[in-house]
Design an enzyme around this catalytic site. Structure first.
Site, PDB file in Angstrom:
ATOM      1  N   SER A 139       0.520  -1.300   0.445  1.00  0.00           N
ATOM      2  CA  SER A 139       0.385  -0.200   0.505  1.00  0.00           C
ATOM      3  C   SER A 139       0.597   0.930  -0.233  1.00  0.00           C
ATOM      4  CB  SER A 139      -1.164  -0.135   1.448  1.00  0.00           C
ATOM      5  OG  SER A 139      -2.255   0.522   1.083  1.00  0.00           O
TER       6      SER A 139
ATOM      7  N   ASP B 146      -8.209  -5.565  -6.085  1.00  0.00           N
ATOM      8  CA  ASP B 146      -7.973  -4.778  -5.579  1.00  0.00           C
ATOM      9  C   ASP B 146      -8.187  -3.365  -5.112  1.00  0.00           C
ATOM     10  OD1 ASP B 146      -6.769  -2.195  -3.463  1.00  0.00           O
ATOM     11  OD2 ASP B 146      -5.272  -2.937  -3.466  1.00  0.00           O
TER      12      ASP B 146
ATOM     13  N   HIS C  22      -7.535  -5.805  -0.725  1.00  0.00           N
ATOM     14  CA  HIS C  22      -6.308  -4.882  -0.979  1.00  0.00           C
ATOM     15  C   HIS C  22      -5.753  -5.328   0.269  1.00  0.00           C
ATOM     16  CE1 HIS C  22      -3.893  -1.561  -0.414  1.00  0.00           C
ATOM     17  NE2 HIS C  22      -4.141  -1.259   0.342  1.00  0.00           N
TER      18      HIS C  22
END
Length: 336
Positions: free
Chosen positions: A129, A283, A312
């Protein structure tokens, strides 16, 4: 009692925006030792709600990143409550905390490595991320220092749709009157809970909820998960810290700054590091299409999407063993 991490003092930090962050520092923790040749450094920045401690799920004995072989440096993002943040600054910045961009974070990490840790070469920068976004930033900002990067569930530039997601969770938090434009005297609990509930709809995929995978996390219903996310954000996070990091995330763009002056394609093309880009196909805010575009402009990039209903959160250690297995294989391909 000593802290379980180290700090590196930055003094008054001149930011890319032209503002100044006064009396700043970054927190970090190291594992293993720097080799005599200085060629075993692995940098793991932190993700949005991450800390140096959370990063310990990505390495260990016998794993692709192993402190017995590698010098692992986990660095806390500015704004995460451990490094300089609205919640721990001597100045009462509140919501007026200056914009800290990826450029600023990596410039500070560069100072830490070169001035305090004796590092002049990085074997790998990897992360999930926002940590992966910092991996891209490292490779673009210091292209002659970084040998390889592995950003997973991340991007080199925050997309318009990603920004819309961020504005949504921000609006949920700031709608709480207790937030009071960042001048709250007590935590805006209702806003923090709303933030957590909205976020939960994006962190996992539609398939995750359709297939009832939340049960693998110990929740009987989606509502049980939402309540857990409510409490986690209400009890675990400072509102202005969340918003400061959100501003960093939203401004993410490796071409921002004096090197590339907004030329995103040029910034990608300047990355010399060998790269494996590993998005999750499900995601919702770092979709693989963004990474596919990036890979076309990076000289040494492989595009390796992984399909997972965990979305995610496929990257969160323990959630999807298949993702972890592939991540380990990709790391071994890049690391000596």
């Amino acid at each position: 009692m000593s802290k379980p991490y180290n700090t590196f003092e930055l003094g008054n930090l001149d930011l890319l925006s032209g503002d100044v962050l006064h009396d700043a520092w970054i927190a970090y923790k190291t594992h293993g030792r720097l080799s005599a040749r200085g060629d075993n450094v692995v940098v793991l920045p932190t993700f949005y709600t991450g800390t140096h401690a959370r990063n310990e799920g990505f390495f260990g004995p016998g794993r692709a990143i192993d402190p017995e072989r590698h010098f692992v440096i986990c660095v806390d993002l500015l704004g995460n409550g451990i490094s300089s943040s609205p919640s721990n600054s001597a100045r009462a910045y509140g919501a007026k905390y200056p914009l800290v961009q990826m450029w600023d974070n990596i410039a500070c990490q560069h100072r830490l490595l070169t001035e305090a840790l004796g590092v002049d070469r990085i074997a790998l920068v990897a992360g999930w991320s926002m940590a992966g976004s910092q991996a891209y930033q490292w490779a673009a900002q210091y292209p002659d220092m970084v040998d390889a990067i592995l950003p997973f569930c991340a991007s080199a530039r925050t997309s318009p749709h990603n920004s819309v997601f961020l504005e949504g969770v921000k609006a949920a938090l700031c709608a709480d009157q207790t937030w009071d434009n960042g001048n709250y005297k007590s935590p805006p609990v209702a806003g923090l809970k709303a933030f957590g509930r909205v976020y939960a709809g994006w962190a996992f995929s539609q398939s995750f909820y359709r297939e009832g995978l939340y049960r693998q996390l110990g929740f009987e219903t989606p509502e049980d998960l939402l309540k857990d996310w409510e409490e986690d954000h209400a009890t675990g996070w400072d509102a202005n810290n969340l918003l400061a990091k959100l501003a960093t995330w939203k401004a993410g763009d490796i071409s921002a700054g004096p090197l590339y002056e907004g030329n995103f394609t040029a910034a990608l093309g300047a990355i010399k590091a060998k790269a494996i880009l590993m998005p999750c196909t499900q995601d919702l805010y770092f979709p693989p299409q963004d990474n596919a575009i990036e890979a076309r402009h990076m000289p040494n990039a492989a595009f390796r999407p992984y399909d997972s209903p965990w979305g995610h959160c496929a990257a969160n250690p323990g959630n999807d063993p298949g993702f972890t297995k592939q991540l380990e294989a990709n790391i071994r391909e890049l690391l000596p």
